[in-house]
Enzyme design. Structure first.
Site, PDB file in Angstrom:
ATOM      1  N   HIS A 162       0.830  -1.003  -0.557  1.00 57.81           N
ATOM      2  CA  HIS A 162      -0.432   0.074   0.109  1.00 57.81           C
ATOM      3  C   HIS A 162       0.937   0.950  -0.558  1.00 57.81           C
ATOM      4  O   HIS A 162       0.276   2.553  -0.878  1.00 57.81           O
ATOM      5  CB  HIS A 162      -0.687  -0.492   1.374  1.00 57.81           C
ATOM      6  CG  HIS A 162      -2.170   1.220   0.857  1.00 57.81           C
ATOM      7  ND1 HIS A 162      -3.456   0.854   0.944  1.00 57.81           N
ATOM      8  CD2 HIS A 162      -1.359   2.704   1.676  1.00 57.81           C
ATOM      9  CE1 HIS A 162      -3.831   2.357   1.119  1.00 57.81           C
ATOM     10  NE2 HIS A 162      -2.739   2.743   1.518  1.00 57.81           N
ATOM     11  N   HIS A 178       3.457   5.769  -1.798  1.00 56.14           N
ATOM     12  CA  HIS A 178       3.879   7.371  -1.768  1.00 56.14           C
ATOM     13  C   HIS A 178       6.215   7.153  -1.061  1.00 56.14           C
ATOM     14  O   HIS A 178       5.541   7.719  -0.810  1.00 56.14           O
ATOM     15  CB  HIS A 178       3.263   7.251  -0.302  1.00 56.14           C
ATOM     16  CG  HIS A 178       1.755   7.466   0.288  1.00 56.14           C
ATOM     17  ND1 HIS A 178       1.054   8.482  -0.142  1.00 56.14           N
ATOM     18  CD2 HIS A 178       0.470   6.590   0.972  1.00 56.14           C
ATOM     19  CE1 HIS A 178      -0.052   8.784   0.520  1.00 56.14           C
ATOM     20  NE2 HIS A 178      -0.336   7.440   0.876  1.00 56.14           N
ATOM     21  N   LYS A 224      -5.280  10.712  -8.688  1.00 61.51           N
ATOM     22  CA  LYS A 224      -4.985  11.113  -6.395  1.00 61.51           C
ATOM     23  C   LYS A 224      -4.417  12.412  -6.608  1.00 61.51           C
ATOM     24  O   LYS A 224      -4.068  13.104  -6.914  1.00 61.51           O
ATOM     25  CB  LYS A 224      -3.380  10.415  -6.522  1.00 61.51           C
ATOM     26  CG  LYS A 224      -3.253  10.388  -5.052  1.00 61.51           C
ATOM     27  CD  LYS A 224      -3.042   9.211  -4.300  1.00 61.51           C
ATOM     28  CE  LYS A 224      -3.283   9.364  -2.533  1.00 61.51           C
ATOM     29  NZ  LYS A 224      -3.105   8.106  -2.009  1.00 61.51           N
TER      30      LYS A 224
END
Length: 291
Positions: A162, A178, A224
């Site tokens: 993730h 990220h 995003k």
């Protein structure tokens, strides 16, 4: 814990600054990589996948890939980026080869001074055992243990996937992603399109030397609206920082304000049982641009 100025967590800031100083594998902006910030990204309404492109060129105009591949922690990290199914709801099949790659990555980061320092601190706080093998097992559960993020399928996600790789929810929404190395790789293969930086006001405008960036992008056609990541830092720095914040809190969401180097950051970590659900930094301000 003692609070610093502007509500920062002083003890945690001190520890993270120690890790920052130990990050010998951090890439140097303008030398090891160059970013091209371009324009400020616009507003994207929730659920929408169309965004104005305020950046015609990629975010990364240069990355010294040979240097990345020559450093164990990056090399083993890069090996992990193709080990996952992008969509939640699709069960992950972990091969023996992938298990080996997970372990090689953990072994490599555990040799670094950053992870040794993080381990010592967590032992002192009673959040980790001093035995390195037990600490490695703990890290494995936090980052690599599979869990079910989507109720309809099998075990389809883990913290590492993730946070560092990214995944999609029902093919409609980007979750995670990220990490700057993954962002660069996806951008290089034309899967990611950088749309511009995110800033609240003109004082908040980032610069090319910043090691933290709030940004907007699309990935395989999904947008995003706001993402954030460290830029140039080593994988071991991120694992150490997020692991510490995760283990120090029993809350479902840990939200701490810290001052690391010249950056005032909010570190956000979501818990998924005994694993990380997500974790990311949010840039609040930088020293050279005080409000």
């Amino acid at each position: 814990m003692a609070r610093g100025s502007q509500g920062t967590n002083q003890e945690l800031s001190d520890v993270l600054n120690e890790l920052w100083k130990l990050d010998v594998n951090r890439m140097k902006p303008g030398i090891d990589y160059k970013i091209n910030l371009q324009g400020k990204a616009g507003f994207v309404s929730e659920g929408s996948n169309s965004a104005r492109d305020s950046a015609r060129a990629p975010l990364f105009s240069y990355v010294n890939e040979n240097k990345l591949k020559s450093i164990d922690t990056y090399a083993y990290f890069i090996n992990l980026l193709d080990n996952y199914e992008m969509s939640t709801g699709v069960a992950e099949q972990v091969t023996k080869e992938e298990l080996k790659e997970n372990n090689l990555f953990l072994d490599a980061i555990l040799k670094t001074e950053i992870m040794k320092c993080a381990h010592r601190y967590l032992v002192r706080k009673g959040r980790a055992k001093s035995d390195p093998a037990q600490f490695k097992r703990q890290l494995y559960d936090i980052w690599f243990k599979l869990y079910r993020r989507d109720k309809s399928g099998g075990e389809d996600s883990c913290g590492f996937e993730h946070v560092f790789v990214g995944e999609t929810k029902h093919g409609k929404e980007i979750m995670g992603l990220h990490n700057w190395v993954q962002f660069y790789h996806q951008e290089k293969h034309n899967h990611v399109d950088y749309k511009g930086y995110k800033a609240r006001n003109n004082k908040d405008t980032p610069d090319e030397d910043d090691h933290v960036l709030n940004l907007q992008f699309s990935w395989n056609g999904l947008v995003k609206p706001v993402g954030s990541c460290f830029i140039g830092v080593s994988p071991e720095f991120e694992v150490a920082l997020f692991t510490i914040v995760f283990l120090l809190s029993d809350e479902r969401v840990a939200n701490v304000k810290v001052k690391v180097d010249e950056y005032l950051l909010e570190i956000v970590v979501y818990r998924f049982g005994n694993s990380i659900g997500t974790s990311y930094p949010k840039m609040i301000s930088s020293n050279n641009r005080e409000f």
